[in-house]
Design an enzyme around this catalytic site. Structure first.
Site, PDB file in Angstrom:
ATOM      1  N   THR A 197       0.824  -1.226   0.000  1.00  0.00           N
ATOM      2  CA  THR A 197       0.000   0.000   0.000  1.00  0.00           C
ATOM      3  C   THR A 197       0.853   1.269   0.000  1.00  0.00           C
ATOM      4  OG1 THR A 197      -0.237   0.211   2.429  1.00  0.00           O
ATOM      5  CG2 THR A 197      -1.813  -1.230   1.280  1.00  0.00           C
ATOM      6  N   PRO A 242      -0.719   7.322   0.982  1.00  0.00           N
ATOM      7  CA  PRO A 242      -0.815   5.907   0.577  1.00  0.00           C
ATOM      8  C   PRO A 242      -2.263   5.453   0.627  1.00  0.00           C
ATOM      9  CG  PRO A 242      -0.088   6.047   2.844  1.00  0.00           C
ATOM     10  CD  PRO A 242      -0.290   7.465   2.372  1.00  0.00           C
ATOM     11  N   LEU A 243      -2.787   4.968  -0.485  1.00  0.00           N
ATOM     12  CA  LEU A 243      -4.181   4.514  -0.496  1.00  0.00           C
ATOM     13  C   LEU A 243      -4.242   3.051  -0.077  1.00  0.00           C
ATOM     14  CD1 LEU A 243      -6.124   6.212  -3.427  1.00  0.00           C
ATOM     15  CD2 LEU A 243      -6.260   6.600  -0.962  1.00  0.00           C
ATOM     16  N   HIS A 244      -4.228   2.832   1.227  1.00  0.00           N
ATOM     17  CA  HIS A 244      -4.175   1.477   1.768  1.00  0.00           C
ATOM     18  C   HIS A 244      -5.404   0.639   1.364  1.00  0.00           C
ATOM     19  CE1 HIS A 244      -1.014   3.011   4.450  1.00  0.00           C
ATOM     20  NE2 HIS A 244      -1.848   3.922   4.887  1.00  0.00           N
ATOM     21  N   ASP A 245      -6.565   1.028   1.842  1.00  0.00           N
ATOM     22  CA  ASP A 245      -7.735   0.152   1.748  1.00  0.00           C
ATOM     23  C   ASP A 245      -8.251  -0.086   0.330  1.00  0.00           C
ATOM     24  OD1 ASP A 245      -9.059   1.433   4.901  1.00  0.00           O
ATOM     25  OD2 ASP A 245      -7.595  -0.150   4.494  1.00  0.00           O
TER      26      ASP A 245
END
Ligand code: RIB
Ligand code: CA
Length: 314
Positions: A197, A242-245
């Site tokens: 991510t 950061p685009l984790h999900d």
């Protein structure tokens, strides 16, 4: 050709959760959202359940079944992340309070009932926050464990190490006992750790592309990631949020954007310094059985092209 994958999104919105939910709701050909269960995490439960409904209404999907789940970890005091997500958990855009109802049914009961109501192997669980709801459902109704098609979650870290402690990622750290139950459940798992991510960064051109989408969704997402990025930019010097999900939802839609290894991953629950660590046997140095596909690579340009294309459909 099978129909869309049926999923339950378990979430603690959270700006990145919001983008993951929007991506899912924008992709009905690939993903059927049976319901959304909120859990305490980034912010307390009253806010995560409210934010989940705000996001559904932003997507124009006020008919989604949204449930409140667990308000605290199995055994520990709740740790939240307002320092990252703001006091509402969805700081950045100005969005109206939700009108759509919160369902009366507890999130854990919804997970249990939904898995019992659908044929075995046809419902995927997509946790985007601490694993308290999932673990509670498995403990309450062990019969549902074998009925889960797959768990595709955001959590953990190995090469990237921790973001809430030097060794632990937030979702696992908040409720390590719950994570231990889930990782030992035997359910097939796909894990999106910080290792992948942190390669999905909202750079300025990518944020500009969100902002250029006509309508409210693109603007709201641009505002969310503008807010969300300041913490990581300051901490890591990174070139964007950061685009984790959304890595979870993107994998459901276009799995070839990602690459990893099927390895053993276990959860540290007693370490004085390492509690919440995902101990990933990436190099196969133990005889512990593989239990998760642990992702490490992403086609970031492809990910953002998918995301921008789908958000524009809402
Ligand atoms: O560590 C990142 C994870 O913690 C993401 O799911 C974010 O929303 C927070 O829940
Ligand atoms: Ca989350």
């Amino acid at each position: 050709m099978s129909g869309p994958r049926k999923i339950i999104i378990d979430t603690d919105p959270g700006q990145d959760d919001a983008v993951a939910i929007l991506l899912a709701l924008a992709s009905p050909d690939e993903v059927e959202v049976l319901g959304i269960t909120a859990v305490a995490g980034n912010v307390p439960l009253p806010l995560t359940q409210k934010n989940a409904r705000i996001v559904c209404e932003l997507a124009g999907k006020a008919d989604v079944s949204v449930h409140a789940g667990c308000a605290a970890p199995l055994k520990r005091k709740l740790v939240t992340a307002e320092h990252v997500h703001g006091k509402t958990g969805l700081d950045g855009p100005v969005l109206p309070d939700p009108v759509m109802p919160l369902q009366d049914e507890h999130g854990v009961d919804f997970i249990i009932r939904t898995l019992r109501d659908h044929p075995p192997g046809t419902v995927t669980l997509c946790p985007l926050g601490p694993l308290t709801n999932i673990a509670t459902a498995f403990q309450t109704a062990p019969d549902i464990v074998g009925r889960v098609q797959e768990i595709v979650l955001m959590g953990g870290a190995y090469f990237e190490v921790g973001n809430i402690t030097p060794t632990a990622e937030f979702n696992i750290y908040v409720d390590p006992e719950a994570a231990d139950i889930v990782f030992k459940s035997g359910v097939p798992m796909v894990v999106m750790p910080l290792d992948v991510t942190h390669k999905a960064l909202v750079t300025k051109p990518r944020n500009d592309a969100f902002r250029a989408i006509p309508g409210a969704v693109g603007h709201a997402v641009a505002e969310m990631t503008d807010f969300f990025e300041r913490f990581d930019r300051e901490k890591y010097g990174s070139d964007g949020a950061p685009l984790h999900d959304p890595c979870v939802t993107a994998w459901l839609i276009q799995p070839d954007l990602f690459a990893g290894r099927h390895i053993n991953v276990e959860i540290e629950t007693t370490g004085a310094l390492t509690t919440g660590m995902t101990v990933a046997d990436w190099w196969g140095v133990t005889d512990r059985a593989p239990n998760a596909t642990f992702m490490r690579e992403i086609d970031a340009d492809g990910f953002f092209a998918l995301l921008t294309d789908r958000l524009a459909r809402l």
